[in-house]
Write a protein that holds these residues in place. Sequence first.
Motif, PDB file in Angstrom:
ATOM      1  N   TYR A  21      12.702  -3.033  37.303  1.00 49.35           N
ATOM      2  CA  TYR A  21      12.757  -2.529  38.853  1.00 49.35           C
ATOM      3  C   TYR A  21      14.274  -2.471  39.128  1.00 49.35           C
ATOM      4  N   LEU A 105      14.828 -10.475  45.940  1.00 50.06           N
ATOM      5  CA  LEU A 105      13.891 -10.841  44.796  1.00 50.06           C
ATOM      6  C   LEU A 105      13.873 -12.087  44.155  1.00 50.06           C
ATOM      7  N   ILE A 144       4.593 -10.246  36.393  1.00 50.81           N
ATOM      8  CA  ILE A 144       5.810  -9.662  36.798  1.00 50.81           C
ATOM      9  C   ILE A 144       5.851  -8.318  36.133  1.00 50.81           C
ATOM     10  N   LYS A 145       5.780  -8.173  35.095  1.00 53.68           N
ATOM     11  CA  LYS A 145       5.654  -6.963  34.478  1.00 53.68           C
ATOM     12  C   LYS A 145       4.508  -6.050  35.159  1.00 53.68           C
ATOM     13  N   GLN A 147       3.613  -5.986  38.147  1.00 49.23           N
ATOM     14  CA  GLN A 147       3.802  -5.587  39.378  1.00 49.23           C
ATOM     15  C   GLN A 147       5.230  -4.628  39.444  1.00 49.23           C
ATOM     16  N   ILE A 148       6.111  -4.823  38.462  1.00 47.16           N
ATOM     17  CA  ILE A 148       7.140  -3.581  38.171  1.00 47.16           C
ATOM     18  C   ILE A 148       6.383  -2.318  37.900  1.00 47.16           C
ATOM     19  N   LYS A 156       5.245  -3.287  47.112  1.00 44.35           N
ATOM     20  CA  LYS A 156       5.316  -3.562  45.878  1.00 44.35           C
ATOM     21  C   LYS A 156       6.436  -4.749  45.739  1.00 44.35           C
ATOM     22  N   LYS A 157       7.630  -4.510  46.510  1.00 40.43           N
ATOM     23  CA  LYS A 157       8.611  -5.425  46.471  1.00 40.43           C
ATOM     24  C   LYS A 157       8.256  -6.887  46.888  1.00 40.43           C
ATOM     25  N   LEU A 160       6.301  -8.300  43.930  1.00 40.70           N
ATOM     26  CA  LEU A 160       7.194  -8.699  42.822  1.00 40.70           C
ATOM     27  C   LEU A 160       7.964  -9.797  42.983  1.00 40.70           C
ATOM     28  N   ARG A 161       8.159 -10.020  44.322  1.00 40.41           N
ATOM     29  CA  ARG A 161       9.104 -11.208  44.731  1.00 40.41           C
ATOM     30  C   ARG A 161       8.175 -12.491  44.454  1.00 40.41           C
TER      31      ARG A 161
END
Length: 302
Positions: A21, A105, A144-145, A147-148, A156-157, A160-161
């Motif tokens: 990302y 992040l 995490i993967k 969400q990326i 999305k951000k 991911l955070r």
Amino acid sequence: MLRYSVKDIVGLPQDCSPAIYNDQVAVMDTQIFGFDGAKQLFSIDAFAIGYVTKGYSITEISNNKYTLDVDSVFILAPTHSCRLIECSPDYSVRLLLLDSNAHNLSIHLNYMVKSERWTRNYFNPVIKLTPDEAAIMSQCTERIKEQILRRECPNKKTFLRLAIEWHHVELDNIMQIRLKDTTDYNQPLSRQQMLAQKLYLLIVNNYRKEHMAKFYSEQMCLTPQYLNQIATQELGKTLSTIISELLYSTARSMLLSTDMTIQEISNDLYFPDQASFSKFVKKMSGVSPNNLRKTNPHQEAI
């Protein structure tokens, strides 16, 4: 010594594409055997958290040797230096790479790194997980993967955070369980070891603003000579070298992964002016900040 950024590492040959990302966060599964660069001394301008999934290795981290096998996790800060001494042909690692300047992040990581617990981990960067702990951390990195790789997601951000913070809290929980005020030999920490940990925590919390050894000497009420002796013996580098490497790692990361101007980066790192900042970067990298931004070499000798 070779120095890598997140972008450099994910650009190296791999069996399958990593999930990445914005050159700030990456999850990648890599087979280390045959990667000649790993046998040279290197460091990473990011936090690298590696979970061993197959095989074993003997790895040198900041002058100490560790045997890493299945369910081992190693946590590397930008100031760690590493070298692969040997490994099995099937040695495989799942890497979570986090740019230290991706504040939006990795806020929780930045907070935890400045805590006493994570400072202690700097001196003991390898943890052996139980099978249950390894399964939990595998789920965290997979989240995490996912969400990326998620597409057409307005939030999305944020997702991911949250996935990254979930990972950090789970790992922090494991570290709390392991936390003991002893060395590997089950002996109390020496005064010098305790001072070294206090010094490193002080540096991590203040290096952006305080670049001179005098500040740390005054804060710890120790002579500069004795403080430098502690740094050299316990951290493997002089105090000024540690501060310079942290500053350069942060500056390089900001140059390569943000749109901040050179003046803004200079101000953020409390250099007296842009000229001083440019001189510092050129001294550390051999090129000006502008040229560093343009060339972004995968292997930069320092």
